[in-house]
Design an enzyme around this catalytic site. Sequence first.
Site, mmCIF file in Angstrom:
data_model
loop_
_atom_site.group_PDB
_atom_site.id
_atom_site.type_symbol
_atom_site.label_atom_id
_atom_site.label_comp_id
_atom_site.label_asym_id
_atom_site.label_seq_id
_atom_site.Cartn_x
_atom_site.Cartn_y
_atom_site.Cartn_z
ATOM 1 N N GLU A 218 5.967 2.051 -14.811
ATOM 2 C CA GLU A 218 7.419 2.052 -15.070
ATOM 3 C C GLU A 218 7.698 1.457 -16.436
ATOM 4 O O GLU A 218 7.038 0.490 -16.847
ATOM 5 C CB GLU A 218 8.141 1.200 -14.019
ATOM 6 N N HIS A 242 3.801 1.193 -1.402
ATOM 7 C CA HIS A 242 4.108 2.581 -1.757
ATOM 8 C C HIS A 242 2.868 3.425 -2.067
ATOM 9 O O HIS A 242 2.731 4.554 -1.613
ATOM 10 C CB HIS A 242 5.024 2.616 -2.987
HETATM 11 C C1 BG6 Z 1 10.473 -0.974 -5.361
HETATM 12 C C2 BG6 Z 1 9.780 -2.062 -6.140
HETATM 13 O O1 BG6 Z 1 10.043 -1.001 -4.020
HETATM 14 O O2 BG6 Z 1 10.152 0.287 -5.944
HETATM 15 C C3 BG6 Z 1 10.222 -2.017 -7.595
HETATM 16 O O3 BG6 Z 1 10.101 -3.330 -5.572
HETATM 17 C C4 BG6 Z 1 10.022 -0.641 -8.179
HETATM 18 O O4 BG6 Z 1 9.540 -3.005 -8.351
HETATM 19 C C5 BG6 Z 1 10.621 0.424 -7.277
HETATM 20 O O5 BG6 Z 1 10.634 -0.607 -9.456
HETATM 21 C C6 BG6 Z 1 10.251 1.830 -7.745
HETATM 22 O O6 BG6 Z 1 10.898 2.785 -6.961
HETATM 23 P P1 BG6 Z 1 11.934 3.803 -7.588
HETATM 24 O O7 BG6 Z 1 12.396 4.610 -6.425
HETATM 25 O O8 BG6 Z 1 13.007 2.994 -8.220
HETATM 26 O O9 BG6 Z 1 11.145 4.608 -8.571
#
Ligand code: BG6
Length: 468
Positions: A218, A242
Amino acid sequence: MTNDGVHGGGSGEQTLVILGAAGDLAGRLLLPGLGALVAAGGAPKLTLVGAGMDDWDDERWRKRVVEAFGAHRGKDASGGKGERAVADVVGGTRYVRADVTRADELRRVLDGVGGEVVVFFALPPAITGKACEALLDVELPEGTRLVLEKPFGSGVRSAAALNRVLTRLVPEERIHRVDHFLGKSTVLNIVGLRFANRIFEPLLSAEHVASVDVVFDEELALEGRAGYYDKAGALADMIQSHLLQILALLAMEAPLSMDPREFRDAVAEVLRATRVWGGDPKASSLRARYADGAQHCAYTKEPGVDPERGTETLAELVLAVDTWRWAGVPFRLRSGKAVGGGRQEAIITFKEPPRIPGGLHGPHQPDRLRIGFGPDRVALDFNINGPGDPFVIDPVTLAADFGPGELPPYGEVLHGVLHDDPTLSVRGDVAEECWRIVEPVTAAWRAGEVPLLEYPAGSAGPEESLLS
Ligand code: BG6
């Protein structure tokens, strides 16, 4: 999307009680997801109750709900039904100020709620544990469902202890452990891609596959979440939850159906076979932390971070899926914050062909199936006799872009919760299994066996990588 579809109609009346209603999770993800679901006409008749320590009144809370639902105005595809449902939820919502770790206060929150009750713990993990313990002294209405966020415990033992408390409160099928990645349409599409086609599945085994990578980098940095993140780190925040769910979908055997029992059995089976590559967490893991960069200051300078804790903002882990199908194929998982480019995809790299006929030459590259999670797309890289000289090999890519899912991930997950369908919820044994997989790594890190590397914020990550 879950079995019965967004417009699958409602069960009876329900009350959704959000504990931690004034918090970040409720405002940023949960309420917008709920707003999308209600606006799409996909929620049952719903009373929304917010509860928390903050000294709010109904008006202050309603303002938050209206703001969070706001983005979904005008997206009603159900002939006005969704818009009316949004107005009903907003009009009927209320807030109860309460310390949700105390049984008497929880009793007050639940006093007089109607219909089936869904309790969402939008709280930090330690408070969730205390609130669950307190609920043991509260008589819960028949049919109550409990919804919990990750991280679910902080290791096998604490997850098992939390599971024991939860199953004293309600049966396992009514416990929804949320992993919003299972609500992302492209993640779930892995199941369709693999099992609704003839052409990929026969190739997905150790006979043809060299490696499987799941990368979720990210560009975002900490975003003011030190209170939670500094105790979690990239391994617990992303990989233990995840990315292991994605691995399970990529490696599982075909479930008999998408029925919750069949689907979750297949997920559990493959995760039970998953372990650290070579049983060697030192050689099979990498951790790093971002330093000063062009866009962000160093992690250690973020407010609320304790540099002594040594929290990693990027983690890599190589795993083995020890089944007949996958024996010998490395599954390499990686996730980092403040990484330039923010690559988010699963890449299945195929083995080289046994031989290429003499006389064909050119830049040959391995065949790859790539499943992108942002942007959502599937791409297949392979080699052909390209234009020009017909004896020269050229790489090409076939790609298909997906539109976004009908609902945002939290809307999809909530759809399952409100329709009493646990297909997309993480089962108790799986939550424990995911901790079992990463625990040798956390132990090696704690013992200082794996150095904490650094990378400039906004760069491609540390120079060293287990994925290259
Ligand atoms: C969350 C994490 O579960 O998922 C975050 O705690 C992360 O750190 C996020 O940024 C990413 O998911 P998405 O759906 O925002 O891409």
